[in-house]
Design a protein around this motif. Structure first.
Motif, PDB file in Angstrom:
ATOM      1  N   ARG A 228       0.819  -1.218   0.000  1.00  0.00           N
ATOM      2  CA  ARG A 228       0.000   0.000   0.000  1.00  0.00           C
ATOM      3  C   ARG A 228       0.856   1.272   0.000  1.00  0.00           C
ATOM      4  O   ARG A 228       0.317   2.380  -0.091  1.00  0.00           O
ATOM      5  CB  ARG A 228      -0.935   0.019   1.222  1.00  0.00           C
ATOM      6  N   LEU A 229       2.173   1.131   0.096  1.00  0.00           N
ATOM      7  CA  LEU A 229       3.055   2.301   0.082  1.00  0.00           C
ATOM      8  C   LEU A 229       3.051   2.934  -1.314  1.00  0.00           C
ATOM      9  O   LEU A 229       2.954   2.229  -2.320  1.00  0.00           O
ATOM     10  CB  LEU A 229       4.476   1.907   0.489  1.00  0.00           C
ATOM     11  N   PRO A 230       3.185   4.255  -1.392  1.00  0.00           N
ATOM     12  CA  PRO A 230       2.978   4.957  -2.671  1.00  0.00           C
ATOM     13  C   PRO A 230       4.040   4.717  -3.737  1.00  0.00           C
ATOM     14  O   PRO A 230       3.738   4.702  -4.923  1.00  0.00           O
ATOM     15  CB  PRO A 230       2.954   6.440  -2.262  1.00  0.00           C
ATOM     16  N   SER A 231       5.304   4.554  -3.348  1.00  0.00           N
ATOM     17  CA  SER A 231       6.358   4.455  -4.360  1.00  0.00           C
ATOM     18  C   SER A 231       7.126   3.142  -4.235  1.00  0.00           C
ATOM     19  O   SER A 231       7.171   2.527  -3.171  1.00  0.00           O
ATOM     20  CB  SER A 231       7.341   5.624  -4.219  1.00  0.00           C
ATOM     21  N   ALA A 232       7.755   2.751  -5.353  1.00  0.00           N
ATOM     22  CA  ALA A 232       8.536   1.514  -5.374  1.00  0.00           C
ATOM     23  C   ALA A 232       9.749   1.614  -4.459  1.00  0.00           C
ATOM     24  O   ALA A 232      10.131   0.636  -3.808  1.00  0.00           O
ATOM     25  CB  ALA A 232       8.979   1.212  -6.803  1.00  0.00           C
ATOM     26  N   SER A 233      10.369   2.793  -4.404  1.00  0.00           N
ATOM     27  CA  SER A 233      11.555   2.963  -3.558  1.00  0.00           C
ATOM     28  C   SER A 233      11.206   2.813  -2.076  1.00  0.00           C
ATOM     29  O   SER A 233      11.964   2.212  -1.311  1.00  0.00           O
ATOM     30  CB  SER A 233      12.187   4.337  -3.811  1.00  0.00           C
ATOM     31  N   SER A 234      10.075   3.374  -1.669  1.00  0.00           N
ATOM     32  CA  SER A 234       9.666   3.243  -0.266  1.00  0.00           C
ATOM     33  C   SER A 234       9.294   1.799   0.060  1.00  0.00           C
ATOM     34  O   SER A 234       9.554   1.322   1.165  1.00  0.00           O
ATOM     35  CB  SER A 234       8.498   4.172   0.044  1.00  0.00           C
ATOM     36  N   ARG A 235       8.684   1.088  -0.906  1.00  0.00           N
ATOM     37  CA  ARG A 235       8.361  -0.336  -0.694  1.00  0.00           C
ATOM     38  C   ARG A 235       9.631  -1.152  -0.521  1.00  0.00           C
ATOM     39  O   ARG A 235       9.715  -2.010   0.362  1.00  0.00           O
ATOM     40  CB  ARG A 235       7.534  -0.869  -1.869  1.00  0.00           C
ATOM     41  N   LEU A 236      10.630  -0.889  -1.383  1.00  0.00           N
ATOM     42  CA  LEU A 236      11.891  -1.621  -1.308  1.00  0.00           C
ATOM     43  C   LEU A 236      12.618  -1.325  -0.003  1.00  0.00           C
ATOM     44  O   LEU A 236      13.149  -2.242   0.660  1.00  0.00           O
ATOM     45  CB  LEU A 236      12.774  -1.248  -2.502  1.00  0.00           C
ATOM     46  N   LYS A 237      12.651  -0.077   0.398  1.00  0.00           N
ATOM     47  CA  LYS A 237      13.327   0.311   1.633  1.00  0.00           C
ATOM     48  C   LYS A 237      12.666  -0.316   2.850  1.00  0.00           C
ATOM     49  O   LYS A 237      13.342  -0.801   3.766  1.00  0.00           O
ATOM     50  CB  LYS A 237      13.326   1.834   1.761  1.00  0.00           C
ATOM     51  N   THR A 238      11.343  -0.340   2.872  1.00  0.00           N
ATOM     52  CA  THR A 238      10.615  -0.925   3.996  1.00  0.00           C
ATOM     53  C   THR A 238      10.822  -2.428   4.054  1.00  0.00           C
ATOM     54  O   THR A 238      11.046  -3.001   5.126  1.00  0.00           O
ATOM     55  CB  THR A 238       9.111  -0.610   3.887  1.00  0.00           C
ATOM     56  N   PHE A 239      10.752  -3.089   2.890  1.00  0.00           N
ATOM     57  CA  PHE A 239      10.941  -4.537   2.873  1.00  0.00           C
ATOM     58  C   PHE A 239      12.348  -4.921   3.311  1.00  0.00           C
ATOM     59  O   PHE A 239      12.548  -5.969   3.935  1.00  0.00           O
ATOM     60  CB  PHE A 239      10.659  -5.102   1.484  1.00  0.00           C
ATOM     61  N   SER A 240      13.339  -4.079   2.993  1.00  0.00           N
ATOM     62  CA  SER A 240      14.728  -4.394   3.353  1.00  0.00           C
ATOM     63  C   SER A 240      14.935  -4.456   4.862  1.00  0.00           C
ATOM     64  O   SER A 240      15.851  -5.123   5.335  1.00  0.00           O
ATOM     65  CB  SER A 240      15.685  -3.368   2.734  1.00  0.00           C
TER      66      SER A 240
END
Length: 307
Positions: free
Chosen positions: A227-239
């Motif tokens: 549900r996060l808005p950007s791909a970079s924020s999704r990748l950073k959170t998953f990391s």
């Protein structure tokens, strides 16, 4: 008195890996190197977390305890296996076998409960970031850790007492490289169905129960990430949780394969998977958590610059 009269076995023989009989010294060297790397790697993780104030966070508090558990688990298994390989001996004393079996079972249970606790920590951090400092207080973290240890001891107390009271009359060969409880029980000259059932139920509750808790946490985490808005924020959170997720997959996969089955007909496969669980995973843990975690890498660089 009756138990003592029947308990004629004074030692057990760990058969290890008969197919590698001519490579025992090479295997001993490989295990020794692995054990030293496990000790150095996990001690480095522990020392970094204790020394760097930036790592005084719940995630690293639990990671520090996981590293301690990895050291304890491998120390209960590998040194004896190395000694037997180097000396050409297969023997382990009766008390030594029961002690090894007990500590391996207890520490394993604690580790899986800790996996569930760590996944809950990641769930709160990612799904409720604003409430994280309040929800994951130092007091709660300590309570969760003590609860993990208490759960491990309580889960194994009944089966441990029953195994200690079991008579062993003549058979003493264990087709493994350490004293595994399931194989030890099969050697008893008494009825073992009750003890085997208790072992199976306890293993299932600990493994599958903690796995369900972990899976639920990650379902919420993955839903939040998508549900996060950007791909970079999704990748950073998953990391921030990928390292824990990797270790969880390795740990649960290997132990469910070995223990959550009423009887085992693939001993050679079980030994290979047990080797993965007792050597390879503890060996990988420090590298997975340090190489994939920016704060750990920054803390290590800072320590190296100061030294």
């Amino acid at each position: 008195a009756e138990m003592l009269n029947h308990t004629t076995v004074t030692e057990f023989l760990l058969l290890g890996f008969p197919s590698l009989h001519h490579q025992e010294h090479l295997m001993a060297i490989a295990l020794l190197i692995s054990y030293l790397v496990i000790l150095v790697g996990n001690l480095l993780v522990i020392s970094l977390i204790l020394a760097e104030r930036d790592l005084y966070r719940p995630m690293y508090f639990f990671l520090c305890n996981l590293s301690c558990l990895e050291i304890f688990v491998t120390t209960s298994i590998i040194p004896k296996a190395i000694g037997n390989l180097l000396m050409g001996s297969k023997a382990i004393s009766y008390p030594g076998c029961l002690t090894q079996c007990y500590f391996y079972s207890v520490l394993g249970c604690i580790e899986f409960v800790l996996f569930a606790v760590m996944s809950y920590d990641r769930y709160v951090a990612i799904c409720h970031p604003l409430q994280y400092p309040m929800l994951m207080s130092s007091q709660l973290c300590l309570q969760l850790l003590l609860g993990s240890w208490a759960a491990g001891f309580l889960a194994t107390v009944v089966s441990t007492v029953l195994v200690v009271r079991m008579p062993f009359c003549s058979a003493n060969c264990i087709d493994h490289f350490f004293c595994d409880s399931a194989l030890l029980i099969k050697l008893s000259c008494a009825e073992t169905q009750i003890v085997e059932l208790i072992n199976f139920v306890v293993s299932s509750i600990i493994l599958l129960g903690s796995l369900c808790m972990t899976a639920m946490s990650y379902l919420y985490i993955i839903n939040t990430i998508f549900r996060l808005p950007s791909a970079s924020s999704r990748l950073k959170t998953f990391s921030t949780c990928s390292s824990h997720f990797t270790i969880v997959l390795l740990g649960y996969g290997s132990c469910i394969f070995i223990y959550v089955q009423p009887s085992s007909h693939h001993t050679s496969y079980n030994k290979a998977v047990a080797l993965l669980n007792t050597v390879v995973t503890p060996l990988m843990n420090p590298f997975i958590f340090s190489l994939r975690n920016q704060l750990m890498k920054d803390a290590l660089k800072a320590r190296l610059k100061r030294s």
